[in-house]
Design an enzyme around this catalytic site. Structure first.
Site, PDB file in Angstrom:
ATOM      1  N   THR A 119       0.906  -1.151   0.000  1.00 55.21           N
ATOM      2  CA  THR A 119       0.000   0.000   0.000  1.00 55.21           C
ATOM      3  C   THR A 119       0.945   1.200   0.000  1.00 55.21           C
ATOM      4  O   THR A 119       1.453   1.607   1.046  1.00 55.21           O
ATOM      5  CB  THR A 119      -0.916   0.001   1.240  1.00 55.21           C
ATOM      6  OG1 THR A 119      -1.667  -1.218   1.254  1.00 55.21           O
ATOM      7  CG2 THR A 119      -1.875   1.179   1.218  1.00 55.21           C
ATOM      8  N   PRO A 120       1.233   1.728  -1.196  1.00 54.38           N
ATOM      9  CA  PRO A 120       2.389   2.613  -1.384  1.00 54.38           C
ATOM     10  C   PRO A 120       2.239   4.046  -0.878  1.00 54.38           C
ATOM     11  O   PRO A 120       2.222   4.998  -1.660  1.00 54.38           O
ATOM     12  CB  PRO A 120       2.592   2.570  -2.899  1.00 54.38           C
ATOM     13  CG  PRO A 120       1.226   2.351  -3.444  1.00 54.38           C
ATOM     14  CD  PRO A 120       0.545   1.444  -2.449  1.00 54.38           C
ATOM     15  N   CYS A 121       2.190   4.210   0.423  1.00 53.21           N
ATOM     16  CA  CYS A 121       2.118   5.554   0.994  1.00 53.21           C
ATOM     17  C   CYS A 121       3.403   6.335   0.724  1.00 53.21           C
ATOM     18  O   CYS A 121       3.402   7.566   0.801  1.00 53.21           O
ATOM     19  CB  CYS A 121       1.787   5.503   2.482  1.00 53.21           C
ATOM     20  SG  CYS A 121       2.911   4.539   3.480  1.00 53.21           S
ATOM     21  N   HIS A 122       4.479   5.636   0.361  1.00 47.86           N
ATOM     22  CA  HIS A 122       5.722   6.338   0.031  1.00 47.86           C
ATOM     23  C   HIS A 122       5.579   7.176  -1.242  1.00 47.86           C
ATOM     24  O   HIS A 122       6.381   8.069  -1.479  1.00 47.86           O
ATOM     25  CB  HIS A 122       6.886   5.340  -0.113  1.00 47.86           C
ATOM     26  CG  HIS A 122       6.723   4.346  -1.218  1.00 47.86           C
ATOM     27  ND1 HIS A 122       5.985   3.182  -1.055  1.00 47.86           N
ATOM     28  CD2 HIS A 122       7.176   4.335  -2.491  1.00 47.86           C
ATOM     29  CE1 HIS A 122       6.010   2.499  -2.193  1.00 47.86           C
ATOM     30  NE2 HIS A 122       6.715   3.184  -3.071  1.00 47.86           N
TER      31      HIS A 122
END
Length: 155
Positions: A119-122
């Site tokens: 879950t690419p919050c980056h």
């Protein structure tokens, strides 16, 4: 069945926690994390992470269950829609979920994201393009964005 496994990534150790055959957390490892024995789920997650870091995987399909409020889950779903190698602002995500004034709340939901990378919050950055806030630290965020940028440019 509950367990914990540590994945040694190029950006630092990641702690995988699972329960009943689903990943419930993938975060920066705690120093005192005790590992369980490897199993089919950890092998699957580690293979997909290996592929991601090698640049051959752009999304993840291992079973996961992120615990959060309905708002947080809506934000996390929007994060999974950000294309590999691209970024969005907190405001972009707020607009994507139909709540254009909720950029700050989106930031708080990002902060609570339990499943890093998948879950690419980056991929979420500040309105001015700066790297802001990441549970794994800004060095890890920068490294993940650089990795994706480098692999996306090869295509």
């Amino acid at each position: 069945m509950k367990g914990t496994a540590i994945y040694r990534s190029p950006v630092g150790a990641l702690q995988l926690e699972y329960e009943d055959g689903e990943v419930v957390s993938l975060r920066k490892a705690e120093e005192d994390a005790a590992e369980s024995e490897e199993n089919a789920l950890t092998a699957l997650v580690f293979r997909q992470l290996d592929e991601y870091f090698a640049g051959t995987r752009r999304s993840f399909d291992f079973p996961c269950r992120a615990q959060g409020t309905p708002f947080q889950r809506k934000v996390w779903a929007a994060l999974r829609d950000i294309p590999y190698g691209e970024t969005r602002t907190y405001g972009d995500i707020a607009r994507a979920i139909g709540q254009p004034k909720a950029a700050r709340a989106v930031g708080m939901a990002n902060n609570r994201n339990p499943i890093y990378i998948a879950t690419p919050c980056h991929r979420v950055i500040g309105a001015d393009g700066s790297l802001v806030g990441y549970g794994g630290g800004l060095a890890m965020k920068a490294a993940l964005l650089e990795l994706e940028k480098a692999h996306a440019l090869r295509d």
